[in-house]
Design a protein around this motif. Structure first.
Motif: not given
Length: 154
Positions: A9-12, A19-22, A50-53, A64-71
């Motif tokens: 969290k502290e590094n977001r 970029r993650l929203l895109n 949600s991405l922040w929390q 280095l380009l974000p192309v996906g994520f899991m929370g």
């Protein structure tokens, strides 16, 4: 080169979240055909929050380009999105398996109107145990509550 990074969290940063929203918007447009553009605009601030929390955020990066994520929060996959250019490459499966092994994930919710996602999670070992007529915000998007089937330990 594709790799998965945990972002505490502290590094977001605002740049990362943007970029993650895109990625989220591209993924939703490609997979959530039941949502209108207005729906997506309405849901974007909720996705951003949600991405922040979210407790655990894994980011899939190509170089280095974000192309996906899991929370993940409390043994539940809360979000899993990949840019459409990265669909069908095994990345979703890799993320879910990692969540099983590292975080003992048991649950996921899926939009009923996204049958590809429901089939994916069924192949990953989840089954539907409950259906709600609306999503958690009261929107008219039925939700399938899924739980991981027990694995054989013999």
């Amino acid at each position: 080169m594709i790799h998965i990074t945990t972002i505490e969290k502290e590094n977001r940063t605002s740049k990362l979240i943007s970029r993650l929203l895109n990625v989220w918007q591209a993924s939703v447009c490609a997979s959530h055909h039941f949502l209108s553009k207005a729906d997506i605009c309405t849901l974007t601030p909720q996705a951003e929050e949600s991405l922040w929390q979210i407790e655990t955020l894994w980011v899939v990066q190509d170089d280095l380009l974000p192309v996906g994520f899991m929370g993940i929060q409390e043994r539940k996959i809360e979000m899993l999105f990949l840019h459409p250019d990265y669909f069908h490459r095994g990345l979703g499966k890799e993320l879910v398996q990692r969540a099983f092994h590292e975080l003992m994930v048991e649950y996921v919710d899926v939009n009923e109107q996204n049958p590809n996602a429901a089939r994916f999670y069924e192949r990953m070992g989840f089954h539907i145990f409950h259906r709600d007529d609306t999503d958690d915000q009261g929107n008219p998007f039925p939700i399938l509550r899924m739980k991981r089937l027990p694995t054989n330990t013999i």
